[in-house]
Design an enzyme around this catalytic site. Structure first.
Site, mmCIF file in Angstrom:
data_model
loop_
_atom_site.group_PDB
_atom_site.id
_atom_site.type_symbol
_atom_site.label_atom_id
_atom_site.label_comp_id
_atom_site.label_asym_id
_atom_site.label_seq_id
_atom_site.Cartn_x
_atom_site.Cartn_y
_atom_site.Cartn_z
ATOM 1 N N ASP A 63 0.870 -1.163 0.000
ATOM 2 C CA ASP A 63 0.000 0.000 0.000
ATOM 3 C C ASP A 63 0.917 1.225 0.000
ATOM 4 O OD1 ASP A 63 -2.253 1.754 0.592
ATOM 5 O OD2 ASP A 63 -1.453 1.803 2.638
ATOM 6 N N MET A 64 0.417 2.348 -0.469
ATOM 7 C CA MET A 64 1.270 3.540 -0.531
ATOM 8 C C MET A 64 1.047 4.490 0.646
ATOM 9 S SD MET A 64 1.419 4.146 -4.676
ATOM 10 C CE MET A 64 2.484 5.565 -4.552
ATOM 11 N N THR A 110 -2.494 0.068 -4.429
ATOM 12 C CA THR A 110 -2.902 1.331 -3.837
ATOM 13 C C THR A 110 -4.323 1.735 -4.215
ATOM 14 O OG1 THR A 110 -2.307 3.706 -3.716
ATOM 15 C CG2 THR A 110 -1.811 2.566 -5.777
ATOM 16 N N SER A 131 -5.152 0.276 6.134
ATOM 17 C CA SER A 131 -6.567 0.648 6.124
ATOM 18 C C SER A 131 -7.466 -0.499 5.685
ATOM 19 C CB SER A 131 -6.786 1.855 5.208
ATOM 20 O OG SER A 131 -6.087 2.983 5.701
ATOM 21 N N ASN A 147 -9.168 -0.876 3.068
ATOM 22 C CA ASN A 147 -9.001 -1.330 1.674
ATOM 23 C C ASN A 147 -7.806 -2.268 1.503
ATOM 24 O OD1 ASN A 147 -7.042 0.688 1.941
ATOM 25 N ND2 ASN A 147 -7.508 1.680 -0.001
#
Length: 245
Positions: free
Chosen positions: A10-11, A44, A196, A198
């Site tokens: 993830d970014m 992402t 998060s 997601n």
């Protein structure tokens, strides 16, 4: 411990520190991993356009998963797969934002639109993701309940104050799985890192699911391990401990 071949990052809140930069430590570890033949990919919620400067900074030519899986790229210049949100669903989501007087943004193939966008014609675009932002937790919960009742979308967040809507059945996990099929890698050979909601699907399905020290509680609950925060070079720590071991 298995031998891991790919790390999916993830970014925001993970690879990037709070200044939205990739630390020198994280950069060095990523370059080391690549030198050892490991695959490093971004996974992402960002669109390809906003992810690309970081991809270039790292010198990556690997596949990438963007917009929470709505797009999978075989390489930074080759789109492999795109899944759209139907226009009528975008209309309904937009109406919900208007009804609740809520800030919204939406990713289309052409770019990002939001509440400030002048003369937006929903019908003129192909849509990838829709999002809401508000500090009012009750409002956010009401919107989540309405959208959930439709049964048409994946609902996650990338921050406790937002909601993100993707096509049903589409997530960072399905994106990473698509990349794995392309490269002949099993999900059990993947490390996935995120902070998060997601990120939950890919963290759950990866061989090693890593929650950031700054992750939401729900992410920490489902992850195999919790590491340090995004300001403490967590990506470098995980690469050195698990990918290069």
């Amino acid at each position: 411990m298995g031998t891991y071949k790919l790390i999916a990052l993830d970014m925001d809140g993970t690879l990037l520190n709070e200044d939205k930069k990739i630390s020198a430590e994280n950069q060095a570890a990523i370059r080391e991993a690549i030198a050892q033949g490991k695959v490093v990919i971004m996974s992402t919620g960002r669109g390809a356009v906003s992810a690309m400067p970081f991809i270039k900074e790292l010198g990556l030519s690997t596949p990438l998963v963007v917009v929470n899986g709505s797009e999978v790229w075989a390489s930074p210049d080759t789109l492999l797969k795109r899944t759209l949100v139907p226009i009528e669903t975008i209309r309904d989501l937009h109406q919900l934002a208007v009804d609740h007087d809520c800030w919204w943004w939406a990713y289309s193939v052409a770019g990002v639109f939001n509440r400030e966008s002048e003369g937006l014609n929903i019908n003129e675009h192909e849509w990838l993701k829709f999002g809401y932002f508000t500090d009012n937790a009750e409002k956010l919960q009401r919107i989540r309940e309405v959208v959930s009742s439709w049964g048409r979308l994946e609902i996650t967040n990338s921050h406790p104050s937002n909601l993100e809507m993707n096509p049903l059945g589409i997530s960072k996990a399905t994106g990473v799985e698509t990349v794995c099929q392309l490269l002949g890698i099993a999900m059990s050979e993947v490390i996935a890192m995120g902070d998060s909601e997601n990120d939950i699907a890919m963290i759950r399905e990866a061989g090693l699911g890593v929650a950031m020290g700054n992750a939401q509680d729900e992410v920490k609950r489902i992850a195999d391990i919790t590491t340090v925060t995004n300001d403490e070079h967590a990506v470098a720590h995980i690469i050195r401990t698990y990918l290069l071991a």
